[in-house]
Design a protein around this motif. Structure first.
Motif, PDB file in Angstrom:
ATOM      1  N   ILE A 302      13.697   3.512   4.549  1.00  0.00           N
ATOM      2  CA  ILE A 302      14.168   3.155   5.897  1.00  0.00           C
ATOM      3  C   ILE A 302      15.658   2.803   5.872  1.00  0.00           C
ATOM      4  N   LEU A 303      16.093   2.127   4.801  1.00  0.00           N
ATOM      5  CA  LEU A 303      17.530   1.795   4.707  1.00  0.00           C
ATOM      6  C   LEU A 303      18.365   3.070   4.736  1.00  0.00           C
ATOM      7  N   LYS A 304      17.835   4.119   4.087  1.00  0.00           N
ATOM      8  CA  LYS A 304      18.560   5.401   4.078  1.00  0.00           C
ATOM      9  C   LYS A 304      18.580   6.000   5.488  1.00  0.00           C
ATOM     10  N   LEU A 305      17.428   5.960   6.148  1.00  0.00           N
ATOM     11  CA  LEU A 305      17.375   6.479   7.528  1.00  0.00           C
ATOM     12  C   LEU A 305      18.284   5.677   8.458  1.00  0.00           C
ATOM     13  N   MET A 306      18.451   4.401   8.130  1.00  0.00           N
ATOM     14  CA  MET A 306      19.329   3.538   8.942  1.00  0.00           C
ATOM     15  C   MET A 306      20.808   3.741   8.599  1.00  0.00           C
ATOM     16  N   VAL A 337      12.190  -4.495  12.792  1.00  0.00           N
ATOM     17  CA  VAL A 337      10.880  -3.895  12.463  1.00  0.00           C
ATOM     18  C   VAL A 337      10.629  -2.735  13.419  1.00  0.00           C
ATOM     19  N   GLY A 338       9.817  -1.788  12.936  1.00  0.00           N
ATOM     20  CA  GLY A 338       9.408  -0.683  13.807  1.00  0.00           C
ATOM     21  C   GLY A 338      10.445   0.399  13.959  1.00  0.00           C
ATOM     22  N   PHE A 339      11.369   0.521  12.992  1.00  0.00           N
ATOM     23  CA  PHE A 339      12.323   1.639  13.018  1.00  0.00           C
ATOM     24  C   PHE A 339      11.505   2.930  12.933  1.00  0.00           C
ATOM     25  N   PRO A 340      11.974   4.033  13.577  1.00  0.00           N
ATOM     26  CA  PRO A 340      11.191   5.274  13.543  1.00  0.00           C
ATOM     27  C   PRO A 340      10.802   5.659  12.112  1.00  0.00           C
TER      28      PRO A 340
END
Ligand code: SAM
Ligand code: SF4
Length: 470
Positions: A302-306, A337-340
């Motif tokens: 998720i950190l990468k997607l962010m 919380v709840g990032f795609p």
């Protein structure tokens, strides 16, 4: 009329930034008129509101406590999540009612991050014709001209730049506190975290010159200020656009040398946080041992997607370095919380970091898609129900650690900067510890503005009780 354009706002236009002095030749055109400013959002907005008030007062306007009595009401807005929008549009309804009933001459203006959003400005043009003026973040220093143009022409004024403006020095400021002051060090942000609208609404990273910052701190100290908070969306990037080798560590060192009693800084980005910065914070008594270090997620995927540019391991390494080097330090964080695409396993990774770090506190958010950001184009996979469930589970753990961190202070004596009368009990005063914990203090009002010893007598989740010790 200049309306914003989000595609243009993403581009980085200027190679070099112009540094200009504030000027206004409008005189006291607000004499006899009253203003009311309502602020939404972060510390940067709070400080911008101090500038809005400073400019208005320089033109002769005076403040009033009730918006019903005002000639000008300004909403200084935030765009970070959808609910910030809803609050502003809801409040506009209240202002319309005042205009329709008791005060038809009331001028209503919108400043801040929402003013930079194309969709918002188009909506104002179509549906909120009673909004008299909109002034963007890059040309806030032109606010008086915009208001004056509205008064003279009686036409709606929309003045928003989609490219970053100049760095304007010496804008008049009406500071809320006589003891603790905000000092801008860097505007804008170039990090482009995929969920975040700030790089679009606040433009490219622009550092103020070190001389201007140090001069401002010296002046504040001379005027009796005890504390400065250096402000920026990412203070750790300070200087990257200006100097070859002068960075936040150097600035902290120079600000520390001014002898001001307390120095704080927000917000830190883990990616730009160097060992040199940790070392300078550790080595200076007047740099407060409190760091707000947004984590956002504990899952590497998720950190990468962010587009956060660090891993869970990098974050933990930095966290450990801060906690081991900076004596009695405390760290707080931001988490989404709840990032795609966030799975239960990703969320467990976030909980894992929270359990390892035992943060002193955390601001926790459910992901909210923002117009034109890359994350808004990602498929939302987490239902509102699951987002709320994760938020609830996260908050339980965050509050537990926050309580534990506060409990450790019971019966200890801590230094507090007394900032005013307690909101909870007006027979008490309140202040902040070096670690930025709010304390309601049994003590006389004459302590306001002083840094004093306080014995902690009780602890709660979000505040402490204490007693002044002579
Ligand atoms: N510049 C800071 C940083 O880098 O963390 C703070 C930016 S923002 C004003 C404060 C917090 O809002 C962020 O740290 C993030 O946790 C949260 N936030 C930003 N955009 C969001 C979004 N689209 N949905 C939910 N939370 C968001
Ligand atoms: Fe937004 Fe990321 Fe910049 Fe913070 S660092 S303001 S979260 S883009």
């Amino acid at each position: 009329m200049k309306i914003p354009n989000m595609i243009d706002a993403k581009k980085r236009h200027q190679e070099t930034i112009n540094y200009v002095e504030y000027e206004s030749s409008l005189g006291k055109f607000g004499k006899g008129k009253k203003y009311y400013v309502r602020t939404y959002g972060c510390q940067m907005n709070e400080h911008d509101s101090e500038k809005i008030k400073g400019m208005l007062e320089s033109a002769g306007f005076v403040s009033c406590d009730e918006m019903e009595d005002a000639d000008v009401v300004i909403l200084n807005t935030c765009a970070i999540r959808e609910n910030a929008h809803d609050k502003v549009f809801g409040f506009l309804g209240v202002l319309k009612h005042i205009k329709d009933t008791t005060n038809p001459n009331l001028l209503v203006g919108i400043c801040g991050c929402m003013a930079q959003e194309e969709v918002v400005v188009k909506e104002i043009l179509n549906k909120y014709k009673y909004v008299d003026f909109v002034c963007g973040t890059h040309n806030l220093h032109n606010l008086l001209t915009i208001i004056n143009n509205k008064i003279e022409t009686n036409k709606q004024q929309i003045e928003v730049l989609s490219y970053e403006g100049d760095v304007t020095e010496n804008v008049p400021v009406l500071r809320e506190s006589k003891y603790s002051a905000w000092v801008d060090i860097i505007y804008g942000c170039d990090k482009f975290c995929t969920y975040c609208i700030v790089p679009y609404t606040r433009g490219t990273q622009r550092s103020r010159k070190k001389e201007s910052i140090i001069e401002e701190v010296k002046e504040l100290k001379k005027n009796g200020y005890k504390e400065v908070t250096l402000l920026g969306q990412n203070v750790n990037a300070y200087g990257k656009d200006l100097y070859d080798d002068y960075n936040l560590a150097n600035l902290l060192s120079d600000v520390s040398d001014t002898g001001i009693e307390r120095i704080r800084f927000v917000t830190s980005h883990p990616w730009d946080f160097t060992d040199e910065m940790v070392d300078i914070i550790a080595s200076r008594d007047n740099i407060m041992p409190y760091i707000h270090l947004p984590l956002q997620s504990g899952s590497n995927r998720i950190l990468k997607l962010m587009n956060r540019r660090y891993t869970k391991e990098d974050y933990l390494k930095l966290y450990d370095s801060i906690r081991s080097k900076v004596k009695n330090s405390s760290v707080t964080t931001d988490i989404i919380v709840g990032f795609p695409g966030e799975t239960e396993e990703d969320f467990e990774d976030t909980l894992d970091v929270v359990k390892k770090c035992k943060f002193d506190g955390a601001f926790t958010f459910a992901f909210s898609p923002r117009e034109n950001t890359p994350a808004a184009l990602m498929k939302e996979t987490v239902s509102e129900e699951v987002k709320m469930d994760r938020l609830h589970r996260l908050n339980e753990i965050v509050n537990k650690y926050s309580n534990e961190a506060n409990k450790k202070l019971l019966n200890k004596t801590v230094k507090c900067l007394v900032t005013g009368v307690s909101e909870k009990d007006d027979s008490k005063v309140c202040g902040y510890t070096e670690n930025m914990k709010l304390v309601n203090i049994e003590g006389d009002k004459s302590l306001i503005g002083e840094i004093v010893d306080v014995k902690i007598t009780d602890t709660k989740s979000f505040s402490l009780d204490g007693k002044y010790i002579k």
